[in-house]
Design a protein around this motif. Structure first.
Motif, PDB file in Angstrom:
ATOM      1  N   UNK A  22     -84.923  14.202  39.077  1.00 18.53           N
ATOM      2  CA  UNK A  22     -85.920  14.550  38.052  1.00 18.53           C
ATOM      3  C   UNK A  22     -85.965  16.059  37.729  1.00 18.53           C
ATOM      4  N   UNK A  23     -87.049  16.711  38.178  1.00 14.52           N
ATOM      5  CA  UNK A  23     -87.220  18.130  37.824  1.00 14.52           C
ATOM      6  C   UNK A  23     -86.754  19.065  38.938  1.00 14.52           C
ATOM      7  N   UNK A  24     -85.970  18.534  39.865  1.00 15.21           N
ATOM      8  CA  UNK A  24     -85.526  19.360  40.990  1.00 15.21           C
ATOM      9  C   UNK A  24     -84.256  20.151  40.666  1.00 15.21           C
ATOM     10  N   UNK A  65     -80.489  24.771  34.776  1.00 15.23           N
ATOM     11  CA  UNK A  65     -81.816  25.352  34.967  1.00 15.23           C
ATOM     12  C   UNK A  65     -81.871  26.769  34.400  1.00 15.23           C
ATOM     13  N   UNK A  66     -83.030  27.152  33.847  1.00 17.18           N
ATOM     14  CA  UNK A  66     -83.201  28.529  33.346  1.00 17.18           C
ATOM     15  C   UNK A  66     -83.190  29.530  34.505  1.00 17.18           C
ATOM     16  N   UNK A  72     -84.698  33.258  44.368  1.00 16.05           N
ATOM     17  CA  UNK A  72     -86.054  32.706  44.281  1.00 16.05           C
ATOM     18  C   UNK A  72     -86.677  32.453  45.662  1.00 16.05           C
ATOM     19  N   UNK A  73     -88.017  32.351  45.640  1.00 10.07           N
ATOM     20  CA  UNK A  73     -88.760  31.786  46.761  1.00 10.07           C
ATOM     21  C   UNK A  73     -89.410  30.517  46.223  1.00 10.07           C
ATOM     22  N   UNK A  74     -89.895  29.648  47.121  1.00  8.08           N
ATOM     23  CA  UNK A  74     -90.417  28.374  46.623  1.00  8.08           C
ATOM     24  C   UNK A  74     -91.654  27.903  47.345  1.00  8.08           C
ATOM     25  N   UNK A 116     -88.550  21.104  43.257  1.00 11.64           N
ATOM     26  CA  UNK A 116     -88.855  21.077  41.817  1.00 11.64           C
ATOM     27  C   UNK A 116     -88.755  22.492  41.244  1.00 11.64           C
ATOM     28  N   UNK A 117     -88.220  22.584  40.026  1.00 12.40           N
ATOM     29  CA  UNK A 117     -88.071  23.891  39.363  1.00 12.40           C
ATOM     30  C   UNK A 117     -89.408  24.628  39.287  1.00 12.40           C
ATOM     31  N   UNK A 118     -90.491  23.858  39.033  1.00  3.99           N
ATOM     32  CA  UNK A 118     -91.814  24.499  38.857  1.00  3.99           C
ATOM     33  C   UNK A 118     -92.330  25.139  40.159  1.00  3.99           C
TER      34      UNK A 118
END
Ligand code: ZN
Ligand code: ZN
Length: 315
Positions: A22-24, A65-66, A72-74, A116-118
């Motif tokens: 999905x959004x991962x 993905x943008x 990144x950190x998550x 997830x990207x978010x």
């Protein structure tokens, strides 16, 4: 890919690379860090089996993905976004959530993870990666200030000069209130003093000494009763300790003294990155050692030693 897997014990194994759904997005881990929660997981906390670890810095590998190629950190809670708690601003409490390296979601002591990207935040260029890896615990420390208001005239006792206790202490120092950080370990107290934290040995605290706010980040069972015994009536106790076992407390003293007890867990990443970027919090003195991934079992041994603070792993 190579990963550290916890079953009954910790072993380094070859396991399949996770596939984003999905959004991962797929993230290559650059640095990870050992948290007290990881040390509790290997004692049975949350009954977790699989790849532990939730503190990381990584690079996004998913081309669509943008965030592709970004460091990144998550945020570790993967929530549904649709339930009542998600819709009312409590995503970290979503009953359908998985939690990176803690609950139904493979963690960061591996070559790759999916999230997830978010959940991801780009690391500002001026933050060294070995500091950015502290974003998650720093966010958890910041959560206290989302939960309660502390007046400059109030005194605060922080119990535990460990990894989290020292980040919390730095935030109270910024806040300007009268705080003292206590620990039983002389090495930790000395380290805390060296980094400009107002720290003291627990034995220096008198039986009748009290504070308006006590924070328990001792990481052990007796912390809650210790903190309660040094709280003024109507004082606030912030609980940061999560342990595999649980402790009995006398509820009468809470009623009689009108204590307020506040559980405190995950916090927001943006303010944590902002404090790191401005240099207002410096986690570098909290690094005890950096190991390569091949030495991850040795890294765990080091993290378990009583005087140890943060142990990082370079992947
Ligand atoms: Zn953690
Ligand atoms: Zn939800």
């Amino acid at each position: 890919m190579k990963a550290l897997v916890f079953d009954i014990s910790l072993t380094v194994k070859e396991i399949p690379c996770p596939q984003p759904r999905n959004h991962e997005v797929l993230i290559k881990i650059l640095f990870s860090a050992i948290c007290n929660t990881d040390l509790e997981i290997i004692k049975g906390y949350m009954g977790f089996k699989g790849v532990p670890g939730h503190e990381f810095v990584g690079e996004v590998m998913t081309r669509s993905s943008y965030l592709f190629g970004k460091k990144v950190v998550g945020e570790i809670n993967c929530s549904c976004g649709e339930c009542y708690l998600c819709q009312t601003g409590r995503k970290t409490h979503c009953p359908n959530r998985t939690v990176l390296g803690i609950q139904d979601h493979q963690g960061v002591f591996a070559e790759y993870i999916v999230l997830p990207e978010e959940n991801l935040k780009i690391i500002p260029d001026n933050i060294p990666l070995t500091s950015a890896v502290f974003t998650e615990p720093l966010a958890a420390a910041i959560e206290i200030f989302e939960q309660i208001q502390i007046k400059p005239s109030q005194n605060v006792y922080i119990f535990g000069a460990g990894k989290l206790g020292l980040l919390i202490s730095q935030l109270f120092r910024l806040n300007g209130c009268l705080y003292t950080t206590f620990d039983t370990n002389e090495v930790k107290v000395k380290k805390a003093l060296e980094t400009g934290i107002n720290a003291s040995l627990l034995s220096s605290l008198g039986e009748s000494d009290k504070a308006e706010v006590c924070v328990d980040c001792t990481g052990n069972l007796s912390g809650i009763n210790l903190a309660l015994s040094h709280l003024y009536p109507r004082g606030k106790l912030i609980l940061k300790t999560t342990v595999a076992k649980s402790e009995k407390i006398d509820l009468n003293q809470i009623v009689i003294n009108e204590f307020e007890i506040i559980g405190s867990r995950c916090g927001l990443f943006e303010p944590a990155l902002s404090l790191l970027s401005q240099g207002l919090v410096n986690p570098q003195p909290l690094i005890t050692a950096i190991f390569s991934f091949n030495e991850i079992l040795k890294a765990f041994e080091t993290a378990e030693k009583p005087g140890s603070l943060k142990v990082l792993i370079q992947h």
